[in-house]
Design a protein around this motif. Structure first.
Motif, mmCIF file in Angstrom:
data_model
loop_
_atom_site.group_PDB
_atom_site.id
_atom_site.type_symbol
_atom_site.label_atom_id
_atom_site.label_comp_id
_atom_site.label_asym_id
_atom_site.label_seq_id
_atom_site.Cartn_x
_atom_site.Cartn_y
_atom_site.Cartn_z
ATOM 1 N N LYS A 140 -6.055 77.089 83.969
ATOM 2 C CA LYS A 140 -4.596 76.989 84.050
ATOM 3 C C LYS A 140 -3.976 76.798 82.695
ATOM 4 C CE LYS A 140 -4.775 74.817 88.874
ATOM 5 N NZ LYS A 140 -4.426 73.606 89.560
ATOM 6 N N PHE A 141 -4.818 76.731 81.649
ATOM 7 C CA PHE A 141 -4.139 76.478 80.337
ATOM 8 C C PHE A 141 -3.291 77.394 79.801
ATOM 9 C CE2 PHE A 141 -4.326 76.649 75.689
ATOM 10 C CZ PHE A 141 -4.073 75.624 75.287
ATOM 11 N N ALA A 142 -3.516 78.885 80.101
ATOM 12 C CA ALA A 142 -2.535 79.651 79.568
ATOM 13 C C ALA A 142 -1.311 79.697 80.288
ATOM 14 C CB ALA A 142 -3.253 81.328 79.937
ATOM 15 N N ALA A 143 -1.448 79.483 81.517
ATOM 16 C CA ALA A 143 0.140 79.174 82.414
ATOM 17 C C ALA A 143 0.978 77.930 81.913
ATOM 18 C CB ALA A 143 -0.183 79.206 83.805
ATOM 19 N N ALA A 144 0.040 76.838 81.571
ATOM 20 C CA ALA A 144 0.538 75.682 81.390
ATOM 21 C C ALA A 144 1.248 75.692 80.012
ATOM 22 C CB ALA A 144 -0.564 74.453 81.334
ATOM 23 N N PRO A 280 6.167 82.054 80.028
ATOM 24 C CA PRO A 280 5.623 81.675 81.291
ATOM 25 C C PRO A 280 5.266 83.229 81.957
ATOM 26 C CG PRO A 280 7.968 81.140 81.390
ATOM 27 C CD PRO A 280 7.514 81.645 79.900
ATOM 28 N N ALA A 281 6.282 84.121 81.682
ATOM 29 C CA ALA A 281 5.942 85.467 82.467
ATOM 30 C C ALA A 281 4.400 85.967 81.997
ATOM 31 C CB ALA A 281 6.901 86.398 82.389
ATOM 32 N N TYR A 282 4.252 85.766 80.635
ATOM 33 C CA TYR A 282 3.078 86.422 79.945
ATOM 34 C C TYR A 282 1.987 85.275 80.459
ATOM 35 C CZ TYR A 282 4.664 90.197 77.162
ATOM 36 O OH TYR A 282 5.478 91.346 76.900
ATOM 37 N N GLY A 283 2.127 84.153 80.428
ATOM 38 C CA GLY A 283 1.124 82.965 80.893
ATOM 39 C C GLY A 283 0.500 83.319 82.135
ATOM 40 N N GLN A 284 1.573 83.981 83.278
ATOM 41 C CA GLN A 284 0.945 84.069 84.745
ATOM 42 C C GLN A 284 0.352 85.559 84.790
ATOM 43 O OE1 GLN A 284 1.120 82.313 87.505
ATOM 44 N NE2 GLN A 284 2.092 80.638 86.253
ATOM 45 N N LEU A 285 0.814 86.538 83.845
ATOM 46 C CA LEU A 285 0.076 87.571 83.865
ATOM 47 C C LEU A 285 -1.292 87.466 83.158
ATOM 48 C CD1 LEU A 285 2.823 90.190 82.466
ATOM 49 C CD2 LEU A 285 1.727 90.134 84.868
ATOM 50 N N SER A 286 -1.469 86.656 82.154
ATOM 51 C CA SER A 286 -2.804 86.403 81.750
ATOM 52 C C SER A 286 -3.682 85.640 82.757
ATOM 53 C CB SER A 286 -2.539 85.560 80.232
ATOM 54 O OG SER A 286 -3.912 85.268 79.882
ATOM 55 N N ARG A 287 -3.074 84.983 83.445
ATOM 56 C CA ARG A 287 -3.882 84.379 84.503
ATOM 57 C C ARG A 287 -4.264 85.298 85.496
ATOM 58 N NH1 ARG A 287 -1.904 79.036 88.065
ATOM 59 N NH2 ARG A 287 -4.091 78.741 89.360
ATOM 60 N N MET A 288 -3.559 86.277 85.809
ATOM 61 C CA MET A 288 -3.814 87.338 86.907
ATOM 62 C C MET A 288 -4.752 88.216 86.483
ATOM 63 S SD MET A 288 0.009 87.476 88.346
ATOM 64 C CE MET A 288 -0.157 88.951 89.312
ATOM 65 N N PRO A 290 -7.050 88.199 83.408
ATOM 66 C CA PRO A 290 -7.727 87.539 82.239
ATOM 67 C C PRO A 290 -8.631 88.519 81.369
ATOM 68 C CG PRO A 290 -9.012 87.038 84.325
ATOM 69 C CD PRO A 290 -7.467 87.768 84.756
ATOM 70 N N ASP A 291 -9.018 89.557 81.845
ATOM 71 C CA ASP A 291 -9.710 90.698 81.116
ATOM 72 C C ASP A 291 -8.728 91.348 80.358
ATOM 73 O OD1 ASP A 291 -12.156 89.632 82.052
ATOM 74 O OD2 ASP A 291 -12.057 90.932 83.712
ATOM 75 N N ASN A 292 -7.528 91.434 80.499
ATOM 76 C CA ASN A 292 -6.532 92.380 80.042
ATOM 77 C C ASN A 292 -5.550 91.826 78.662
ATOM 78 O OD1 ASN A 292 -7.151 94.774 81.324
ATOM 79 N ND2 ASN A 292 -6.195 93.951 83.006
ATOM 80 N N THR A 293 -5.877 90.569 78.394
ATOM 81 C CA THR A 293 -5.292 89.875 77.216
ATOM 82 C C THR A 293 -4.990 90.474 75.983
ATOM 83 O OG1 THR A 293 -6.128 87.842 78.477
ATOM 84 C CG2 THR A 293 -5.010 87.591 76.026
ATOM 85 N N ARG A 294 -5.932 91.303 75.668
ATOM 86 C CA ARG A 294 -5.788 92.136 74.462
ATOM 87 C C ARG A 294 -4.715 92.955 74.759
ATOM 88 N NH1 ARG A 294 -8.727 97.068 73.907
ATOM 89 N NH2 ARG A 294 -8.723 97.808 71.723
ATOM 90 N N GLY A 295 -4.684 93.831 75.811
ATOM 91 C CA GLY A 295 -3.582 94.737 76.259
ATOM 92 C C GLY A 295 -2.212 94.202 76.141
ATOM 93 N N LEU A 296 -2.014 92.993 76.761
ATOM 94 C CA LEU A 296 -0.823 92.491 76.862
ATOM 95 C C LEU A 296 -0.240 92.053 75.406
ATOM 96 C CD1 LEU A 296 -1.473 90.235 80.209
ATOM 97 C CD2 LEU A 296 0.069 92.166 79.767
#
Length: 417
Positions: A140-144, A280-288, A290-296
């Motif tokens: 939950k760290f990215a979302a937090a 927070p939008a990117y935080g939720q996307l990163s949580r959903m 997790p393997d696409n952080t690089r692309g985001l």
């Protein structure tokens, strides 16, 4: 900052965490305000003290330079004394800096005030992230962290139309005296409310580390290729946004479109709203994903590049266009949340604090450099301000594109930054 502690029982609620975090969020919001206020203070400072664009860049950059220099000492202090004591003590320094700034009548005085404020605010964000790491589960760290950044941007929001209205009615010096009082309130709340660890958190003895130990750990982090590439992104991504929102967006809207202070504040307010919802939008996307952080990350940085280039070549056709591109840049162009989440994944558990501090150091070094260079660029076009701002936006756009390209190709063999 090393913290090998682990929670032994889930004996706290989300509300407990929010209440404990609130005073440091107030400090972080004030930090965001102080680093963004120059966009609206630039015009009264130019009128009252005949300050040049280059000098405005130096005044604003003083905050970021001092802030960046404090990151390694802050890491030591957070380990040894915890977020409560570290942030509380440094926020007292903020109060002093605000008073110095409010009483300054020269460029040097304004620079000193901004630098002292930067020192005082230097622990707020890292303190909030340390609390998030201790009070929330790792997944939950990215979302937090995204929510922490988002709520802190209320300070940026306050530095738009509200600041413009207050400066027009009471003057900027009076406003800063009021901010000194609010900063003092943040100090009191910090010492009364903040708790470093949740109940049931079995922490190792927080004896802290010597500076030599911290430096050895930093060398280990700095030898990490992924961290280097993330630093390149951090140097340009959020600094480019704050170069516009925090400093040159106000003079740009005034000089190119001849807008008054409140109209300038309204457009900056729109950009700030985008900045609030983006993290927070990117935080939720990163949580959903997790393997696409690089692309985001690459997507966010390249959107920022496109927004700056559109601002350079299409923005001057109307204030409405300029507002849309600022909103686009603020909402979709910020990868700050993703940078911190990716840096946590890039290093072993015991180096997470150092990695976060390194990314923060790169971010504020970028703010100091980019805002200063932007001032130098604009200063070369005194007879044609519109061309100066166009050159500035081109510079920011190219820098973002290079950072995004280097990160993409440098991590192309990696999976899930």
């Amino acid at each position: 900052m090393t913290d090998h502690a682990k929670k032994t029982s889930p004996s706290h609620t989300t509300l407990d965490f929010i209440l404990v975090l609130a005073p440091i969020l107030l400090a972080f919001s004030l930090s965001q305000f102080f680093r963004s206020a120059q966009a609206l203070l630039a015009e009264p400072l130019r009128g009252e003290l005949a300050i040049t664009p280059e000098q405005i860049g130096l005044i604003s950059g003083s905050f970021h330079f001092a802030f960046a220099l404090m990151q390694i000492p802050v890491g030591v202090m957070l380990d040894r004394f915890g977020p409560r004591m570290t942030n509380g003590a440094l926020m007292l320094v903020t109060v002093i800096g605000v008073i110095i700034f409010a009483n300054a009548h020269s460029v040097i005085g304004l620079m000193i005030g901004q630098a002292v404020i930067g020192i005082g605010c230097s622990a707020a964000f890292m303190g909030a992230l340390v609390l998030a790491a201790r009070w929330t589960a790792p997944e939950k760290f990215a979302a937090a962290s995204g929510l922490i950044v988002s709520f802190s941007l209320l300070g940026v929001l306050a530095s738009a139309t509200p600041l413009a209205a207050l400066v027009e009615t009471h003057g900027w010096r009076t406003v800063y005296y009021g901010l000194a009082v609010i900063s003092l309130v943040a100090v009191v709340l910090d010492f009364v409310v903040v708790r470093d660890n949740p109940p049931g958190y079995a922490a190792h003895a927080q004896r802290g580390e010597s500076i030599l130990d911290v430096l050895r750990g930093m060398v280990s982090v700095w030898s990490n290729r992924q961290v280097w590439l993330l630093c390149g992104v951090a140097f340009f991504s959020y600094p480019a946004i704050l170069t516009v929102r925090g400093l040159w967006g106000g003079p740009y809207l005034h000089d190119v479109f001849d807008l008054g202070a409140v109209d300038v504040g309204n457009i900056l307010l729109v950009m700030t709203i985008g900045m609030i919802f983006g993290p927070p939008a990117y935080g939720q996307l990163s949580r959903m994903m997790p393997d696409n952080t690089r692309g985001l990350i690459v997507f966010a940085v390249l959107v920022g590049a496109v927004a700056c280039l559109l601002q350079a070549f299409v923005g001057p056709f109307g204030a409405g266009f300029a507002m849309v591109f600022m909103l686009l840049h603020g909402f979709i162009g910020s990868s700050a949340t993703l940078n911190y989440a990716a840096s946590r994944k890039a290093v072993p558990e015991h180096q997470i604090g150092r990695a976060l501090t390194t990314i923060n150091l790169a971010t504020f070094a970028g703010l100091f450099v980019l805002q200063g260079i932007a001032g130098l660029i604009i200063g070369q076009y005194e007879d044609n301000p519109a061309a100066g701002y166009q050159a500035m936006f081109v510079f920011l756009g190219i820098g973002l594109a290079l950072a995004g390209g280097c990160f993409w190709f440098g991590t192309r063999r990696k999976t899930g930054a």
